[in-house]
Design an enzyme around this catalytic site. Sequence first.
Site, PDB file in Angstrom:
ATOM      1  N   LEU A 157       0.889  -1.007  -0.078  1.00 20.52           N
ATOM      2  CA  LEU A 157       0.015  -0.052   0.053  1.00 20.52           C
ATOM      3  C   LEU A 157       0.870   1.219   0.174  1.00 20.52           C
ATOM      4  O   LEU A 157       1.706   1.303   0.613  1.00 20.52           O
ATOM      5  CB  LEU A 157      -0.934   0.088   1.246  1.00 20.52           C
ATOM      6  CG  LEU A 157      -2.174  -1.306   1.491  1.00 20.52           C
ATOM      7  CD1 LEU A 157      -2.708  -1.067   2.707  1.00 20.52           C
ATOM      8  CD2 LEU A 157      -3.140  -0.882   0.033  1.00 20.52           C
ATOM      9  N   LYS A 170      13.846  10.772  -0.426  1.00 25.20           N
ATOM     10  CA  LYS A 170      14.326  11.627   0.503  1.00 25.20           C
ATOM     11  C   LYS A 170      14.704  11.177   1.624  1.00 25.20           C
ATOM     12  O   LYS A 170      15.727  11.726   2.496  1.00 25.20           O
ATOM     13  CB  LYS A 170      12.664  12.202   1.135  1.00 25.20           C
ATOM     14  CG  LYS A 170      11.872  13.028   0.186  1.00 25.20           C
ATOM     15  CD  LYS A 170      12.622  13.765  -1.060  1.00 25.20           C
ATOM     16  CE  LYS A 170      11.571  14.137  -2.147  1.00 25.20           C
ATOM     17  NZ  LYS A 170      11.735  12.788  -3.083  1.00 25.20           N
ATOM     18  N   GLY A 297      19.310  10.353 -17.743  1.00 32.15           N
ATOM     19  CA  GLY A 297      18.069  11.409 -17.514  1.00 32.15           C
ATOM     20  C   GLY A 297      18.367  12.229 -16.545  1.00 32.15           C
ATOM     21  O   GLY A 297      18.862  12.137 -15.386  1.00 32.15           O
ATOM     22  N   SER A 303      18.336  13.867 -11.047  1.00 33.33           N
ATOM     23  CA  SER A 303      19.006  15.009 -10.421  1.00 33.33           C
ATOM     24  C   SER A 303      19.008  14.840  -9.098  1.00 33.33           C
ATOM     25  O   SER A 303      20.214  15.156  -8.422  1.00 33.33           O
ATOM     26  CB  SER A 303      18.386  16.246 -10.845  1.00 33.33           C
ATOM     27  OG  SER A 303      18.362  16.943 -12.164  1.00 33.33           O
ATOM     28  N   ARG A 385       8.578   7.885 -16.110  1.00 36.45           N
ATOM     29  CA  ARG A 385       7.813   6.908 -15.770  1.00 36.45           C
ATOM     30  C   ARG A 385       6.463   6.946 -16.934  1.00 36.45           C
ATOM     31  O   ARG A 385       6.430   8.077 -17.501  1.00 36.45           O
ATOM     32  CB  ARG A 385       7.063   6.936 -14.468  1.00 36.45           C
ATOM     33  CG  ARG A 385       8.267   6.874 -13.139  1.00 36.45           C
ATOM     34  CD  ARG A 385       7.762   6.973 -11.971  1.00 36.45           C
ATOM     35  NE  ARG A 385       6.785   5.639 -11.552  1.00 36.45           N
ATOM     36  CZ  ARG A 385       7.414   4.537 -11.234  1.00 36.45           C
ATOM     37  NH1 ARG A 385       8.843   4.460 -10.977  1.00 36.45           N
ATOM     38  NH2 ARG A 385       6.717   3.346 -10.947  1.00 36.45           N
ATOM     39  N   HIS A 433       0.937  14.529  -4.998  1.00 40.50           N
ATOM     40  CA  HIS A 433      -0.157  15.171  -4.429  1.00 40.50           C
ATOM     41  C   HIS A 433      -1.175  15.672  -5.426  1.00 40.50           C
ATOM     42  O   HIS A 433      -2.632  16.059  -5.061  1.00 40.50           O
ATOM     43  CB  HIS A 433       0.509  16.477  -4.115  1.00 40.50           C
ATOM     44  CG  HIS A 433       1.620  17.101  -4.790  1.00 40.50           C
ATOM     45  ND1 HIS A 433       2.827  16.532  -4.919  1.00 40.50           N
ATOM     46  CD2 HIS A 433       1.653  18.391  -5.726  1.00 40.50           C
ATOM     47  CE1 HIS A 433       3.592  17.414  -5.661  1.00 40.50           C
ATOM     48  NE2 HIS A 433       3.027  18.392  -6.150  1.00 40.50           N
ATOM     49  N   HIS A 555       9.460  37.775  10.729  1.00 41.31           N
ATOM     50  CA  HIS A 555      10.933  38.219  10.197  1.00 41.31           C
ATOM     51  C   HIS A 555      11.863  37.713  11.608  1.00 41.31           C
ATOM     52  O   HIS A 555      11.343  37.898  12.687  1.00 41.31           O
ATOM     53  CB  HIS A 555      11.109  39.782  10.136  1.00 41.31           C
ATOM     54  CG  HIS A 555      12.626  40.048  10.123  1.00 41.31           C
ATOM     55  ND1 HIS A 555      13.167  40.044   8.924  1.00 41.31           N
ATOM     56  CD2 HIS A 555      13.582  40.541  11.030  1.00 41.31           C
ATOM     57  CE1 HIS A 555      14.700  40.251   9.189  1.00 41.31           C
ATOM     58  NE2 HIS A 555      14.736  40.923  10.574  1.00 41.31           N
TER      59      HIS A 555
END
Length: 582
Positions: A157, A170, A297, A303, A385, A433, A555
């Site tokens: 899953l 990541k 690629g 990258s 893909r 997403h 800030h």
Amino acid sequence: MAVEVIMPKAGSEMEEGEIVQWFKQEGDEVKEGEVLLEIVTDKVNMEVEAEASGTLLKIVHPAGSVVPVVQTIAWIGQPGEAVPGGDSTTAAAQEIVKEVAADVKVPETKAGEEAPKRERRGEYDVVVVGGGPAGYVSAIKAAQLGGKVALVENRELGGTCLNRGCIPTKTFLHNAEIINHIRSAKDRGIKLVNDAFSVDMEQTVAVKNKISKTLSGGIGGLLKSYGVKVFNGVGQLTADKKVSVDGKETIDADRVILAGGSKVSRINIPGMDSDKVLTSDEFLDINEVPARLAVIGGGVIGSELGQAFSTFGSEVTIVEMADRLIAGMDKDASAALEKQFKKQGIKVLTSTKLLEIVDKGQEVVVKVEGKEDIVADKVLLSIGRVPDNTCLGELADQFEMERGRVKVNEYMETSVEGIYAPGDINGTKMLAHAAFKMGEVAAENAMGHHKKVDLKSTPAAIYTHPEIAMVGLTEEQAREKYDIKVGKFNFAANGRSLASNQGEGFVKVIMDTKYREILGIHIVGPVAAELINEGSTLIQTEMTIDDIMDIIHGHPTFSEALYEAMTDCIDLCLHAPKKKTK
């Protein structure tokens, strides 16, 4: 001949505007470019200028009127000239009105609204094929809406993103980030006893697998909590629109959501069958850091992993057929990334065609057109893909396709009634997403709602160092459609960036000069993937630069750079030198 003044369409979703006040009255002389009136929409206040010089002959709609877009609100012409009466519009404007009306014929279902009541005919209301981002979200959403739902998944899953893409990469990239922090520690006054380090890939892969397993288990728990029945196996459509699981059992549901996802793309080049050539799926289980790595690629995957393994100690060469790295991003972002790669020692070959890979036992030779051979220990094939259409099964020839992708409309409906196809399988935006949102919409419509998907504010990010992110149009795309102005602010002038040793990069904002609407945002720099979400909100709500001027950013923060770049669009950036007048 009299010229009409129409209610402008200030933004793609604007349907009507309210006239706040007229600055001219009937009989007044007006000049082209002079402000005639002020209007307000649900998102913006704006002034409307005259597009011709003459006399304001007639005001069709007075202050306080709410008028649909592109409808005539006044006429400009010569004194005494006759004008059409009522709310008439020119033929061209009437056509635009028809187009706008066509978009809003059937109102969309709003969040929280109940769907029309219906009786279930099959065993389930919805069956979802695929447990990736589009699939598991579809299943949960349909269950939230009261449906009895089944989901079929052959592997883990979470799909590619969780197991072989977003999350695993990541994990590797965070290791590279730690190494970069270690290397910069000495310059910041942190003394290390021993500067040497090495990367244990077996442990790195174990950490990656643990994270993926935890998240996959979490999705299983979510599905169980909503009563979704999970079938393990290959799900395929049968001729009567049911779903077969491994050819052994059949699921009968009123609606089918195909979320088959994608698979790695391959190219027919001699030598691709070498065991030293790894796809991104296989590369994420590599048990050692190769001394020499050739990456085929220069897109997102190439990258990210290319830079990560360069940081781990590999000698990396990236081969890209396009004229630049990450060709889907803004050209300035591509240039910034290539500059950083060269600084790090990564060799980048753009506009380069791959010819052959020769396996010589202990190493491979990558032959490219017009350039020296590349000798490597491993080759990473990362050319993108393609949709996985296995789930189409016996109905494969019934679907309308586009270059191997299942064609869908804005409701995620396919050409086969009762079947939806969100996510990578439709090739619209192959991002997790985006798949989440498409899955939600598919489920809502499968359960009887009427909802369109809107992907215009979908962000994209590349988790290199520095990070790169974008939303909306690139500068090149924007110039083709609009008169634009570009604002830019460098992180080198941002206090938080310098304090954090992350002063590389910039924020670039593209503005439409007519309405000052934000068309695109591009970020190269610290936490770009986080900052871009603010940009997505600004574009989705069609905010203008004038609206942004009233927003206060904390800030010191990285996000101040986004605010500064937006104000630079109108030459009001406070923390950049005054621009020289031409």
